[in-house]
Design a protein around this motif. Structure first.
Motif, PDB file in Angstrom:
ATOM      1  N   SER A 178      47.090  48.334  19.660  1.00 48.28           N
ATOM      2  CA  SER A 178      46.226  49.515  19.658  1.00 48.28           C
ATOM      3  C   SER A 178      44.966  49.210  20.458  1.00 48.28           C
ATOM      4  O   SER A 178      44.520  48.058  20.535  1.00 48.28           O
ATOM      5  CB  SER A 178      45.869  49.948  18.237  1.00 48.28           C
ATOM      6  OG  SER A 178      44.937  49.061  17.669  1.00 48.28           O
ATOM      7  N   LEU A 179      44.418  50.244  21.057  1.00 46.81           N
ATOM      8  CA  LEU A 179      43.185  50.141  21.835  1.00 46.81           C
ATOM      9  C   LEU A 179      42.311  51.322  21.445  1.00 46.81           C
ATOM     10  O   LEU A 179      42.741  52.474  21.556  1.00 46.81           O
ATOM     11  CB  LEU A 179      43.495  50.190  23.339  1.00 46.81           C
ATOM     12  CG  LEU A 179      42.310  50.224  24.295  1.00 46.81           C
ATOM     13  CD1 LEU A 179      41.494  48.941  24.196  1.00 46.81           C
ATOM     14  CD2 LEU A 179      42.785  50.439  25.724  1.00 46.81           C
ATOM     15  N   SER A 180      41.124  51.039  20.959  1.00 43.15           N
ATOM     16  CA  SER A 180      40.178  52.114  20.644  1.00 43.15           C
ATOM     17  C   SER A 180      38.903  51.896  21.445  1.00 43.15           C
ATOM     18  O   SER A 180      38.612  50.784  21.894  1.00 43.15           O
ATOM     19  CB  SER A 180      39.893  52.180  19.148  1.00 43.15           C
ATOM     20  OG  SER A 180      39.314  50.978  18.709  1.00 43.15           O
ATOM     21  N   VAL A 223      44.451  44.379  28.971  1.00 42.39           N
ATOM     22  CA  VAL A 223      43.792  45.671  29.114  1.00 42.39           C
ATOM     23  C   VAL A 223      43.511  45.866  30.595  1.00 42.39           C
ATOM     24  O   VAL A 223      42.893  45.016  31.243  1.00 42.39           O
ATOM     25  CB  VAL A 223      42.489  45.762  28.296  1.00 42.39           C
ATOM     26  CG1 VAL A 223      41.712  47.029  28.656  1.00 42.39           C
ATOM     27  CG2 VAL A 223      42.788  45.744  26.805  1.00 42.39           C
ATOM     28  N   ASN A 224      44.004  46.985  31.113  1.00 41.45           N
ATOM     29  CA  ASN A 224      43.801  47.348  32.512  1.00 41.45           C
ATOM     30  C   ASN A 224      42.787  48.482  32.604  1.00 41.45           C
ATOM     31  O   ASN A 224      42.608  49.246  31.654  1.00 41.45           O
ATOM     32  CB  ASN A 224      45.119  47.808  33.144  1.00 41.45           C
ATOM     33  CG  ASN A 224      46.138  46.701  33.192  1.00 41.45           C
ATOM     34  OD1 ASN A 224      45.875  45.645  33.749  1.00 41.45           O
ATOM     35  ND2 ASN A 224      47.289  46.929  32.607  1.00 41.45           N
ATOM     36  N   VAL A 225      42.166  48.600  33.757  1.00 41.48           N
ATOM     37  CA  VAL A 225      41.196  49.664  33.995  1.00 41.48           C
ATOM     38  C   VAL A 225      41.455  50.252  35.382  1.00 41.48           C
ATOM     39  O   VAL A 225      41.827  49.535  36.317  1.00 41.48           O
ATOM     40  CB  VAL A 225      39.746  49.138  33.862  1.00 41.48           C
ATOM     41  CG1 VAL A 225      39.455  48.053  34.872  1.00 41.48           C
ATOM     42  CG2 VAL A 225      38.748  50.263  33.934  1.00 41.48           C
ATOM     43  N   ARG A 226      41.282  51.576  35.476  1.00 40.55           N
ATOM     44  CA  ARG A 226      41.451  52.270  36.758  1.00 40.55           C
ATOM     45  C   ARG A 226      40.809  53.643  36.653  1.00 40.55           C
ATOM     46  O   ARG A 226      40.305  54.031  35.603  1.00 40.55           O
ATOM     47  CB  ARG A 226      42.917  52.424  37.130  1.00 40.55           C
ATOM     48  CG  ARG A 226      43.684  53.361  36.234  1.00 40.55           C
ATOM     49  CD  ARG A 226      45.131  53.569  36.701  1.00 40.55           C
ATOM     50  NE  ARG A 226      45.859  54.391  35.780  1.00 40.55           N
ATOM     51  CZ  ARG A 226      45.826  55.725  35.741  1.00 40.55           C
ATOM     52  NH1 ARG A 226      45.086  56.368  36.605  1.00 40.55           N
ATOM     53  NH2 ARG A 226      46.522  56.397  34.841  1.00 40.55           N
ATOM     54  N   THR A 227      40.861  54.388  37.748  1.00 36.97           N
ATOM     55  CA  THR A 227      40.419  55.780  37.765  1.00 36.97           C
ATOM     56  C   THR A 227      41.392  56.600  38.592  1.00 36.97           C
ATOM     57  O   THR A 227      42.104  56.046  39.443  1.00 36.97           O
ATOM     58  CB  THR A 227      38.992  55.920  38.330  1.00 36.97           C
ATOM     59  OG1 THR A 227      38.576  57.285  38.204  1.00 36.97           O
ATOM     60  CG2 THR A 227      38.924  55.522  39.795  1.00 36.97           C
ATOM     61  N   TYR A 285      31.043  41.396  38.521  1.00 31.69           N
ATOM     62  CA  TYR A 285      31.415  42.803  38.419  1.00 31.69           C
ATOM     63  C   TYR A 285      32.557  43.092  39.390  1.00 31.69           C
ATOM     64  O   TYR A 285      32.618  42.497  40.471  1.00 31.69           O
ATOM     65  CB  TYR A 285      30.231  43.698  38.781  1.00 31.69           C
ATOM     66  CG  TYR A 285      29.231  43.877  37.672  1.00 31.69           C
ATOM     67  CD1 TYR A 285      29.296  44.982  36.831  1.00 31.69           C
ATOM     68  CD2 TYR A 285      28.214  42.946  37.472  1.00 31.69           C
ATOM     69  CE1 TYR A 285      28.378  45.164  35.815  1.00 31.69           C
ATOM     70  CE2 TYR A 285      27.289  43.125  36.445  1.00 31.69           C
ATOM     71  CZ  TYR A 285      27.374  44.231  35.632  1.00 31.69           C
ATOM     72  OH  TYR A 285      26.465  44.404  34.622  1.00 31.69           O
ATOM     73  N   ILE A 286      33.443  44.014  39.008  1.00 33.06           N
ATOM     74  CA  ILE A 286      34.523  44.437  39.898  1.00 33.06           C
ATOM     75  C   ILE A 286      34.378  45.935  40.153  1.00 33.06           C
ATOM     76  O   ILE A 286      33.967  46.681  39.266  1.00 33.06           O
ATOM     77  CB  ILE A 286      35.924  44.131  39.305  1.00 33.06           C
ATOM     78  CG1 ILE A 286      36.117  44.811  37.952  1.00 33.06           C
ATOM     79  CG2 ILE A 286      36.166  42.644  39.235  1.00 33.06           C
ATOM     80  CD1 ILE A 286      37.532  44.728  37.396  1.00 33.06           C
ATOM     81  N   PRO A 287      34.697  46.385  41.374  1.00 32.48           N
ATOM     82  CA  PRO A 287      34.613  47.823  41.648  1.00 32.48           C
ATOM     83  C   PRO A 287      35.783  48.559  40.994  1.00 32.48           C
ATOM     84  O   PRO A 287      36.896  48.041  40.942  1.00 32.48           O
ATOM     85  CB  PRO A 287      34.685  47.905  43.169  1.00 32.48           C
ATOM     86  CG  PRO A 287      35.358  46.641  43.597  1.00 32.48           C
ATOM     87  CD  PRO A 287      35.038  45.607  42.559  1.00 32.48           C
ATOM     88  N   ILE A 288      35.505  49.741  40.487  1.00 35.44           N
ATOM     89  CA  ILE A 288      36.571  50.581  39.948  1.00 35.44           C
ATOM     90  C   ILE A 288      37.425  51.058  41.119  1.00 35.44           C
ATOM     91  O   ILE A 288      36.926  51.219  42.229  1.00 35.44           O
ATOM     92  CB  ILE A 288      35.982  51.763  39.137  1.00 35.44           C
ATOM     93  CG1 ILE A 288      37.045  52.481  38.315  1.00 35.44           C
ATOM     94  CG2 ILE A 288      35.274  52.756  40.024  1.00 35.44           C
ATOM     95  CD1 ILE A 288      37.504  51.762  37.110  1.00 35.44           C
ATOM     96  N   VAL A 327      35.903  59.275  35.997  1.00 35.69           N
ATOM     97  CA  VAL A 327      36.686  59.125  34.776  1.00 35.69           C
ATOM     98  C   VAL A 327      37.311  57.737  34.796  1.00 35.69           C
ATOM     99  O   VAL A 327      38.009  57.379  35.738  1.00 35.69           O
ATOM    100  CB  VAL A 327      37.806  60.206  34.681  1.00 35.69           C
ATOM    101  CG1 VAL A 327      38.671  59.956  33.469  1.00 35.69           C
ATOM    102  CG2 VAL A 327      37.174  61.592  34.635  1.00 35.69           C
ATOM    103  N   ILE A 328      37.044  56.952  33.751  1.00 38.23           N
ATOM    104  CA  ILE A 328      37.547  55.592  33.663  1.00 38.23           C
ATOM    105  C   ILE A 328      38.699  55.580  32.657  1.00 38.23           C
ATOM    106  O   ILE A 328      38.557  56.094  31.548  1.00 38.23           O
ATOM    107  CB  ILE A 328      36.453  54.616  33.236  1.00 38.23           C
ATOM    108  CG1 ILE A 328      35.304  54.705  34.227  1.00 38.23           C
ATOM    109  CG2 ILE A 328      36.997  53.198  33.143  1.00 38.23           C
ATOM    110  CD1 ILE A 328      34.045  54.039  33.746  1.00 38.23           C
ATOM    111  N   ILE A 329      39.827  54.994  33.058  1.00 32.53           N
ATOM    112  CA  ILE A 329      41.026  54.964  32.214  1.00 32.53           C
ATOM    113  C   ILE A 329      41.314  53.504  31.824  1.00 32.53           C
ATOM    114  O   ILE A 329      41.501  52.660  32.693  1.00 32.53           O
ATOM    115  CB  ILE A 329      42.221  55.561  32.956  1.00 32.53           C
ATOM    116  CG1 ILE A 329      41.916  56.995  33.361  1.00 32.53           C
ATOM    117  CG2 ILE A 329      43.486  55.481  32.092  1.00 32.53           C
ATOM    118  CD1 ILE A 329      42.869  57.570  34.388  1.00 32.53           C
TER     119      ILE A 329
END
Length: 134
Positions: free
Chosen positions: A5-7, A51-55, A85-88, A126-128
């Motif tokens: 789960s991720l909250s 956990v991954n991040v993208r837009t 820091y990493i760019p989105i 929007v960050i996903i």
């Protein structure tokens, strides 16, 4: 049985967004604005996870119509315990990879400021965040 789960918790009066705000004199001189730990992700998993991040955005969209939007590369993020820091981007990037555990991850954001090149204004992205087996 496998479980993940991720909250997400945002330290803001708005439950789904936050405002970096108008740049201060200090931020203008160092050429970036920053919010530290405004987002906390909580992961619970009984298997190795990532956990991954993208837009889905193409750029830092203007909330009020103006001429141009700023590039995504102006918006950066990192985990609180990381140095870089990493760019989105629209491509998924790994924010963290771990073994089975419960973990809280504080996320810092930075937006680059260049008075001569970039558009001032009310930008949005929007960050996903997603969790997946590692």
């Amino acid at each position: 049985m496998p479980f993940q789960s991720l909250s997400l918790d945002i330290q803001s009066s708005n439950s789904h967004a936050f405002d970096i705000g108008k740049p201060t004199v200090e931020e203008l001189s160092r050429r970036y604005g920053e919010e530290k730990g405004i987002i906390t992700l909580t992961v619970r998993s009984n298997m190795p996870w990532v956990v991954n991040v993208r837009t889905d955005n193409n750029n830092l969209e203007m909330k009020v119509e103006k001429e141009d939007s700023n590039p995504l590369s102006d918006f950066l993020l990192k985990r609180s315990k990381e140095d870089t820091y990493i760019p989105i981007s629209q491509r998924e990037k790994i924010l963290i990879r771990e073994e089975p555990c419960m973990k809280e991850i504080r996320v810092h954001y930075r937006i680059l400021i260049d008075e001569e090149i970039r558009q001032a204004g009310n930008h949005g992205v929007v960050i996903i965040y997603t969790i997946a087996p590692a």
